[in-house]
Design an enzyme around this catalytic site. Sequence first.
Site, PDB file in Angstrom:
ATOM      1  N   GLY A  46       0.831  -1.196   0.000  1.00  0.00           N
ATOM      2  CA  GLY A  46       0.000   0.000   0.000  1.00  0.00           C
ATOM      3  C   GLY A  46       0.864   1.244   0.000  1.00  0.00           C
ATOM      4  O   GLY A  46       2.065   1.181   0.293  1.00  0.00           O
ATOM      5  N   GLN A  51       3.185   9.929   1.653  1.00  0.00           N
ATOM      6  CA  GLN A  51       4.459   9.221   1.503  1.00  0.00           C
ATOM      7  C   GLN A  51       5.222   9.648   0.250  1.00  0.00           C
ATOM      8  O   GLN A  51       6.419   9.385   0.130  1.00  0.00           O
ATOM      9  CB  GLN A  51       4.234   7.702   1.460  1.00  0.00           C
ATOM     10  CG  GLN A  51       3.760   7.128   2.791  1.00  0.00           C
ATOM     11  CD  GLN A  51       3.614   5.626   2.693  1.00  0.00           C
ATOM     12  OE1 GLN A  51       2.595   5.126   2.224  1.00  0.00           O
ATOM     13  NE2 GLN A  51       4.639   4.907   3.114  1.00  0.00           N
ATOM     14  N   CYS A  96       6.548  -0.650   6.448  1.00  0.00           N
ATOM     15  CA  CYS A  96       6.102   0.587   5.817  1.00  0.00           C
ATOM     16  C   CYS A  96       7.197   1.065   4.879  1.00  0.00           C
ATOM     17  O   CYS A  96       8.370   1.034   5.239  1.00  0.00           O
ATOM     18  CB  CYS A  96       5.819   1.640   6.891  1.00  0.00           C
ATOM     19  SG  CYS A  96       5.243   3.203   6.213  1.00  0.00           S
ATOM     20  N   LEU A  97       6.804   1.502   3.677  1.00  0.00           N
ATOM     21  CA  LEU A  97       7.800   1.955   2.711  1.00  0.00           C
ATOM     22  C   LEU A  97       8.532   3.212   3.195  1.00  0.00           C
ATOM     23  O   LEU A  97       9.612   3.514   2.718  1.00  0.00           O
ATOM     24  CB  LEU A  97       7.139   2.229   1.352  1.00  0.00           C
ATOM     25  CG  LEU A  97       6.549   0.983   0.656  1.00  0.00           C
ATOM     26  CD1 LEU A  97       5.835   1.374  -0.635  1.00  0.00           C
ATOM     27  CD2 LEU A  97       7.620  -0.064   0.384  1.00  0.00           C
ATOM     28  N   HIS A 138      -3.776   0.732   7.848  1.00  0.00           N
ATOM     29  CA  HIS A 138      -2.412   1.268   7.884  1.00  0.00           C
ATOM     30  C   HIS A 138      -2.305   2.503   6.977  1.00  0.00           C
ATOM     31  O   HIS A 138      -1.745   3.529   7.374  1.00  0.00           O
ATOM     32  CB  HIS A 138      -1.438   0.164   7.443  1.00  0.00           C
ATOM     33  CG  HIS A 138      -0.007   0.592   7.309  1.00  0.00           C
ATOM     34  ND1 HIS A 138       1.016  -0.031   7.997  1.00  0.00           N
ATOM     35  CD2 HIS A 138       0.574   1.558   6.542  1.00  0.00           C
ATOM     36  CE1 HIS A 138       2.171   0.562   7.669  1.00  0.00           C
ATOM     37  NE2 HIS A 138       1.928   1.506   6.786  1.00  0.00           N
ATOM     38  N   GLU A 139      -2.880   2.400   5.773  1.00  0.00           N
ATOM     39  CA  GLU A 139      -2.774   3.515   4.818  1.00  0.00           C
ATOM     40  C   GLU A 139      -3.611   4.702   5.251  1.00  0.00           C
ATOM     41  O   GLU A 139      -3.187   5.853   5.112  1.00  0.00           O
ATOM     42  CB  GLU A 139      -3.149   3.065   3.402  1.00  0.00           C
ATOM     43  CG  GLU A 139      -2.269   1.974   2.797  1.00  0.00           C
ATOM     44  CD  GLU A 139      -0.783   2.215   2.946  1.00  0.00           C
ATOM     45  OE1 GLU A 139      -0.354   3.379   2.895  1.00  0.00           O
ATOM     46  OE2 GLU A 139      -0.032   1.232   3.128  1.00  0.00           O
ATOM     47  N   HIS A 142      -1.916   6.865   7.664  1.00  0.00           N
ATOM     48  CA  HIS A 142      -0.965   7.811   7.071  1.00  0.00           C
ATOM     49  C   HIS A 142      -1.630   9.166   6.801  1.00  0.00           C
ATOM     50  O   HIS A 142      -0.977  10.206   6.873  1.00  0.00           O
ATOM     51  CB  HIS A 142      -0.428   7.276   5.737  1.00  0.00           C
ATOM     52  CG  HIS A 142       0.763   6.365   5.866  1.00  0.00           C
ATOM     53  ND1 HIS A 142       1.963   6.771   6.400  1.00  0.00           N
ATOM     54  CD2 HIS A 142       0.939   5.069   5.519  1.00  0.00           C
ATOM     55  CE1 HIS A 142       2.829   5.755   6.370  1.00  0.00           C
ATOM     56  NE2 HIS A 142       2.228   4.711   5.841  1.00  0.00           N
TER      57      HIS A 142
END
Length: 173
Positions: A46, A51, A96-97, A138-139, A142
């Site tokens: 995701g 991000q 997480c990226l 999770h997204e 953000h």
Amino acid sequence: MTFRDIILIPDKRLKTVVEPLANIDKDTRILVDDMFETMYEAEGYGLAGPQIGVMGRIIVVDCAKEDKGEKPDPIAMINPDIVFSSEEISVYEEGCLSIPEYFEEVERPANIRVKYLNVDGKTIEREADGLLATCIQHEIDHLNGKLFIDYISRLKRDRIIKKFQKLARQNAG
Ligand code: NI
């Protein structure tokens, strides 16, 4: 499609609550394409707008497991809102990226219902469970300036933030 640079902690943009997208147009569709390309290239499940420095409420997810023969399942959500969360909890090891190579187990509601706009501006409401439910939560976090490390112990969180602060200083020369 263009790969967009992914912002890492401790960048302040990752701690910012962002605003809904006011309108959906051609640029939004280009953005969504770029977000999918960036997510697939980085091998994430995701990606959220902040991000890549896009400070609006937009996320993409694809939780299909290629190695298990599942077909790609790309979903883009604009202005997503969780309208139901189950009391039942599930636990997944999350990454997480924006916090590369760091993984920790996080507890979240196991089932959710989420309402959002798709790239055509249509309102969609759907349920999700399993890994997809975790990914979506999770997204959406953000978009509210929240990271998965905010759910772990303060000791572990401080340690990981320090590590990335040091890395950022090194990269800044
Ligand atoms: Ni993330």
